[in-house]
Design a protein around this motif. Sequence first.
Motif, PDB file in Angstrom:
ATOM      1  N   TRP A  94       3.794   4.498  -0.091  1.00 18.81           N
ATOM      2  CA  TRP A  94       2.764   4.875   0.874  1.00 18.81           C
ATOM      3  C   TRP A  94       3.290   4.722   2.304  1.00 18.81           C
ATOM      4  O   TRP A  94       3.124   5.617   3.131  1.00 18.81           O
ATOM      5  CB  TRP A  94       1.520   4.004   0.664  1.00 18.81           C
ATOM      6  CG  TRP A  94       0.351   4.447   1.478  1.00 18.81           C
ATOM      7  CD1 TRP A  94      -0.556   5.407   1.161  1.00 18.81           C
ATOM      8  CD2 TRP A  94      -0.016   3.963   2.772  1.00 18.81           C
ATOM      9  NE1 TRP A  94      -1.466   5.548   2.181  1.00 18.81           N
ATOM     10  CE2 TRP A  94      -1.163   4.678   3.184  1.00 18.81           C
ATOM     11  CE3 TRP A  94       0.514   2.982   3.627  1.00 18.81           C
ATOM     12  CZ2 TRP A  94      -1.788   4.451   4.394  1.00 18.81           C
ATOM     13  CZ3 TRP A  94      -0.105   2.757   4.848  1.00 18.81           C
ATOM     14  CH2 TRP A  94      -1.250   3.497   5.222  1.00 18.81           C
ATOM     15  N   ILE A  95       3.946   3.582   2.578  1.00 17.79           N
ATOM     16  CA  ILE A  95       4.454   3.359   3.938  1.00 17.79           C
ATOM     17  C   ILE A  95       5.473   4.428   4.299  1.00 17.79           C
ATOM     18  O   ILE A  95       5.444   5.007   5.383  1.00 17.79           O
ATOM     19  CB  ILE A  95       5.083   1.949   4.052  1.00 17.79           C
ATOM     20  CG1 ILE A  95       4.009   0.878   3.905  1.00 17.79           C
ATOM     21  CG2 ILE A  95       5.795   1.795   5.403  1.00 17.79           C
ATOM     22  CD1 ILE A  95       4.561  -0.531   3.850  1.00 17.79           C
ATOM     23  N   ALA A  96       6.380   4.727   3.352  1.00 21.56           N
ATOM     24  CA  ALA A  96       7.444   5.689   3.655  1.00 21.56           C
ATOM     25  C   ALA A  96       6.877   7.092   3.859  1.00 21.56           C
ATOM     26  O   ALA A  96       7.393   7.866   4.649  1.00 21.56           O
ATOM     27  CB  ALA A  96       8.476   5.687   2.530  1.00 21.56           C
ATOM     28  N   ARG A  97       5.804   7.422   3.147  1.00 19.60           N
ATOM     29  CA  ARG A  97       5.280   8.783   3.209  1.00 19.60           C
ATOM     30  C   ARG A  97       4.287   8.974   4.353  1.00 19.60           C
ATOM     31  O   ARG A  97       4.229  10.019   4.967  1.00 19.60           O
ATOM     32  CB  ARG A  97       4.606   9.126   1.871  1.00 19.60           C
ATOM     33  CG  ARG A  97       4.829  10.542   1.403  1.00 19.60           C
ATOM     34  CD  ARG A  97       4.692  10.654  -0.108  1.00 19.60           C
ATOM     35  NE  ARG A  97       3.585   9.885  -0.620  1.00 19.60           N
ATOM     36  CZ  ARG A  97       2.341  10.369  -0.719  1.00 19.60           C
ATOM     37  NH1 ARG A  97       2.067  11.583  -0.354  1.00 19.60           N
ATOM     38  NH2 ARG A  97       1.379   9.610  -1.205  1.00 19.60           N
ATOM     39  N   LEU A 101       7.784   4.993   9.547  1.00 19.71           N
ATOM     40  CA  LEU A 101       8.804   4.005   9.197  1.00 19.71           C
ATOM     41  C   LEU A 101       9.742   4.583   8.139  1.00 19.71           C
ATOM     42  O   LEU A 101       9.294   5.240   7.211  1.00 19.71           O
ATOM     43  CB  LEU A 101       8.153   2.746   8.639  1.00 19.71           C
ATOM     44  CG  LEU A 101       7.411   1.869   9.644  1.00 19.71           C
ATOM     45  CD1 LEU A 101       6.723   0.725   8.911  1.00 19.71           C
ATOM     46  CD2 LEU A 101       8.389   1.318  10.667  1.00 19.71           C
ATOM     47  N   PRO A 102      11.030   4.328   8.274  1.00 22.47           N
ATOM     48  CA  PRO A 102      11.954   4.770   7.228  1.00 22.47           C
ATOM     49  C   PRO A 102      11.781   3.917   5.968  1.00 22.47           C
ATOM     50  O   PRO A 102      11.216   2.823   6.023  1.00 22.47           O
ATOM     51  CB  PRO A 102      13.331   4.543   7.855  1.00 22.47           C
ATOM     52  CG  PRO A 102      13.116   3.498   8.884  1.00 22.47           C
ATOM     53  CD  PRO A 102      11.709   3.659   9.382  1.00 22.47           C
ATOM     54  N   GLU A 103      12.285   4.453   4.850  1.00 21.11           N
ATOM     55  CA  GLU A 103      12.059   3.779   3.574  1.00 21.11           C
ATOM     56  C   GLU A 103      12.658   2.380   3.537  1.00 21.11           C
ATOM     57  O   GLU A 103      12.070   1.467   2.966  1.00 21.11           O
ATOM     58  CB  GLU A 103      12.623   4.629   2.434  1.00 21.11           C
ATOM     59  CG  GLU A 103      12.172   4.131   1.081  1.00 21.11           C
ATOM     60  CD  GLU A 103      12.641   5.021  -0.048  1.00 21.11           C
ATOM     61  OE1 GLU A 103      13.826   5.392  -0.055  1.00 21.11           O
ATOM     62  OE2 GLU A 103      11.835   5.336  -0.932  1.00 21.11           O
ATOM     63  N   ASP A 104      13.834   2.191   4.174  1.00 18.56           N
ATOM     64  CA  ASP A 104      14.460   0.868   4.069  1.00 18.56           C
ATOM     65  C   ASP A 104      13.615  -0.200   4.763  1.00 18.56           C
ATOM     66  O   ASP A 104      13.545  -1.340   4.298  1.00 18.56           O
ATOM     67  CB  ASP A 104      15.911   0.880   4.593  1.00 18.56           C
ATOM     68  CG  ASP A 104      15.989   1.308   6.036  1.00 18.56           C
ATOM     69  OD1 ASP A 104      15.051   1.969   6.517  1.00 18.56           O
ATOM     70  OD2 ASP A 104      16.993   0.982   6.692  1.00 18.56           O
ATOM     71  N   ALA A 106      10.325  -0.089   4.977  1.00 16.91           N
ATOM     72  CA  ALA A 106       9.214  -0.312   4.056  1.00 16.91           C
ATOM     73  C   ALA A 106       9.640  -1.250   2.933  1.00 16.91           C
ATOM     74  O   ALA A 106       8.909  -2.177   2.559  1.00 16.91           O
ATOM     75  CB  ALA A 106       8.740   1.020   3.484  1.00 16.91           C
ATOM     76  N   ILE A 107      10.848  -1.040   2.421  1.00 19.26           N
ATOM     77  CA  ILE A 107      11.356  -1.883   1.339  1.00 19.26           C
ATOM     78  C   ILE A 107      11.476  -3.325   1.807  1.00 19.26           C
ATOM     79  O   ILE A 107      11.024  -4.258   1.140  1.00 19.26           O
ATOM     80  CB  ILE A 107      12.723  -1.349   0.853  1.00 19.26           C
ATOM     81  CG1 ILE A 107      12.532  -0.027   0.124  1.00 19.26           C
ATOM     82  CG2 ILE A 107      13.403  -2.371  -0.051  1.00 19.26           C
ATOM     83  CD1 ILE A 107      13.825   0.707  -0.149  1.00 19.26           C
ATOM     84  N   GLY A 108      12.076  -3.502   2.980  1.00 15.90           N
ATOM     85  CA  GLY A 108      12.258  -4.855   3.506  1.00 15.90           C
ATOM     86  C   GLY A 108      10.925  -5.563   3.674  1.00 15.90           C
ATOM     87  O   GLY A 108      10.769  -6.722   3.264  1.00 15.90           O
ATOM     88  N   ALA A 109       9.954  -4.868   4.231  1.00 17.61           N
ATOM     89  CA  ALA A 109       8.655  -5.486   4.482  1.00 17.61           C
ATOM     90  C   ALA A 109       7.973  -5.864   3.172  1.00 17.61           C
ATOM     91  O   ALA A 109       7.543  -7.010   2.989  1.00 17.61           O
ATOM     92  CB  ALA A 109       7.778  -4.523   5.284  1.00 17.61           C
ATOM     93  N   VAL A 110       7.904  -4.913   2.251  1.00 18.42           N
ATOM     94  CA  VAL A 110       7.197  -5.164   0.996  1.00 18.42           C
ATOM     95  C   VAL A 110       7.875  -6.264   0.190  1.00 18.42           C
ATOM     96  O   VAL A 110       7.232  -7.184  -0.315  1.00 18.42           O
ATOM     97  CB  VAL A 110       7.104  -3.860   0.172  1.00 18.42           C
ATOM     98  CG1 VAL A 110       6.651  -4.152  -1.245  1.00 18.42           C
ATOM     99  CG2 VAL A 110       6.158  -2.892   0.852  1.00 18.42           C
ATOM    100  N   LEU A 111       9.203  -6.185   0.104  1.00 16.57           N
ATOM    101  CA  LEU A 111       9.957  -7.172  -0.664  1.00 16.57           C
ATOM    102  C   LEU A 111       9.654  -8.581  -0.177  1.00 16.57           C
ATOM    103  O   LEU A 111       9.292  -9.467  -0.947  1.00 16.57           O
ATOM    104  CB  LEU A 111      11.450  -6.854  -0.542  1.00 16.57           C
ATOM    105  CG  LEU A 111      12.448  -7.677  -1.349  1.00 16.57           C
ATOM    106  CD1 LEU A 111      13.661  -6.812  -1.676  1.00 16.57           C
ATOM    107  CD2 LEU A 111      12.916  -8.907  -0.607  1.00 16.57           C
ATOM    108  N   SER A 112       9.756  -8.810   1.142  1.00 16.03           N
ATOM    109  CA  SER A 112       9.610 -10.173   1.643  1.00 16.03           C
ATOM    110  C   SER A 112       8.161 -10.643   1.571  1.00 16.03           C
ATOM    111  O   SER A 112       7.908 -11.805   1.236  1.00 16.03           O
ATOM    112  CB  SER A 112      10.163 -10.277   3.063  1.00 16.03           C
ATOM    113  OG  SER A 112       9.788  -9.161   3.816  1.00 16.03           O
TER     114      SER A 112
END
Lengths: 403, 267
Positions: A94-97, A101-104, A106-112
């Motif tokens: 959702w964040i990336a689309r 924000l770029p996908e990376d 979004a990944i960093g935020a969600v992961l942590s």
Amino acid sequence: MDGFLQALLLQSGYNAALVAIGAALLGVAAGGAGTFIFLRKRALVSDALAHATLPGVGLAFIAMVALGGDGRNIVGLLTGSALSAAAGLLAVEWIARRTRLPEDAAIGAVLSVFFGLGIVLLTVIQTMSAGRQAGLQGFLLGSTAGMLLQDAMIIALAGLAAALFVFAMRRPMTLVAFDAEFAATTGVDVRRTDLAMMGLALLVTVIGLKVVGLVLIVALLIIPSVAARFWTERADHLVLIAAAIGGASAYVGAAISAAEPQAPTGPIIVLVCSAVFAASLLLAPRRGVLASMLRRRRFQLRVHRRQGLLALGRAEPILDGLTLAVLRREGLIRRDGVATEAGQAEAAKALRDEARWRLVRQNHASEAVAARYDGLTPIEAVLTRDEIAEIDRRLAATSGVVR
Amino acid sequence: MTGAARIAAARERDSAEAGQPLVIHGLTVSYGEKPAIFSVDAVFRKGTMTAIVGPNGAGKSTLLKAALDIVPRLSGTVTVFGESFARARRRVAYVPQRASVDWDFPARVIDVVMMGLYRELGLWRFAAARHRDRAMACLQRVGMTEFAMRQIGQLSGGQQQRVFLARALAQDADLYLLDEPFAGVDAATERALVDVLAGLKRDGRTVVCVHHDLSTVADYFDQVLLINIRKIADGPIVTTFTPDNLQATYGGRLTSAHLAEAGLPAA
């Protein structure tokens, strides 16, 4: 060493055998499923997915205790982890689309965020019911000590489902990974295929929690296909080789940790897998580092030989040390740098080929042939004897002599 | 024009356009708030070969992608053989820009061509000998049979473009949409590709190419669509590919050198 061999042959007792078989099945499923994530360049998403399982584990435990059940029920814990991983996955998507924000990011935020939340929940659980602390920490790095037949069965069933799924989706997933826009025009639903691919990763992650843990499961998803890439140029073979590498690494890793009970199973499996990767990186016949160094060196020697022969033929001085060494080693020049008889003959032929090539390249009609000119390939490998004879006739006509 | 006459004219237009390979009306696409193409109308008729021409950033590729449902439309309609693209997609083949994919992908030339057979093969079936034969026949049409088993990363730019065209041929479509098929290819490949496309046209199929080389437009194509965000002009080369229209398309960017290259007198 004896212990290791025994474990390898499933002779170290019931539990060790169970762990080895379960781990191997997990490795096969992870290697096969991970191939498509690797090809689609989504390795980091699977890492976010894995870390996002933790709050689900904690919440499932709390919910089951609150309902008066056993907080350690494995099916309940895995269901919880799957739900929160799916939530994390959808959050990344959702964040990336929907944002810029770029996908990376979004990944960093969600992961942590998910991982942090999970750790907080585990701490709460520890204080909440100190006596019933259920070894949830084991989900972080895996713990196979108390593996039950039920766990192995779950892995086997899920692994079978993953294999069927990979088989059914192999074509759309390959198509999307190679050329998503083309795939869309032929009627593949790219978004749904991507979600299916991540769903597959989710399945493997959840069943892998008990064995390798959520921190390292991404290694078992990605490393086998990265290692397999060195051995093949075909996507369909890549899946099979990756599955084999994943399965074998997990089996051997489990056997090692059975022989050395202090060694944690999950990390050992990942280390074995990494060793396979390192070996592939170095030793693979075409794409490996050693092979490409060798190829480059051989090419360099061919260039030096050719340049040296042309210089000999034109009676130019040769200054390059490597060129001299190459010619000397082949007996084309003497120690003092003067051409031997063989050297003179080869040099004359090199000059003649050069003249022939010049004519071929000037001739517009033979463009396709001229495109294959690299200054090294013998002209006999490209043109027929008749064509060469024809060129020689024209050379003779223009210069009067064929040198 | 009276109301009745206007309706009659619209009807006439509709019947002339009904079932044509590609009919675009009022198509607007925007990335962010600036339209990439604005209210473009165009009809691509059966058996024609059209060049879409315009400066960089004119929305040429976007037009194709919007017609193919790859990028979302802000407004406008697209009909393909009288239907929505989703219903007619099996009659359409798309050749994306060569640079849009990673050529280090683990695949051989034949594997890429077989991707064109995806709709036939579906999920479960294994490729049979006849599928492979068809892929090889397509490779032969673009002169690439001897490269069938080659890894795609080892191909030159021109060879990659040939493989992409072979994949589209495998789809056996009636409408071919190509995005800059001649960009960065060698002269021999360009001739080979043009021959194949001309063959498709002879078979009554329809070809649309995004094209940027003004010097070859008149040689390769019979129709041209000039766009720069908005449509400037479209129609047969003779009446449409004129210095005035090119001037209107390229504006200050058009020099007399461009016109000379296109074989046209100064505007």
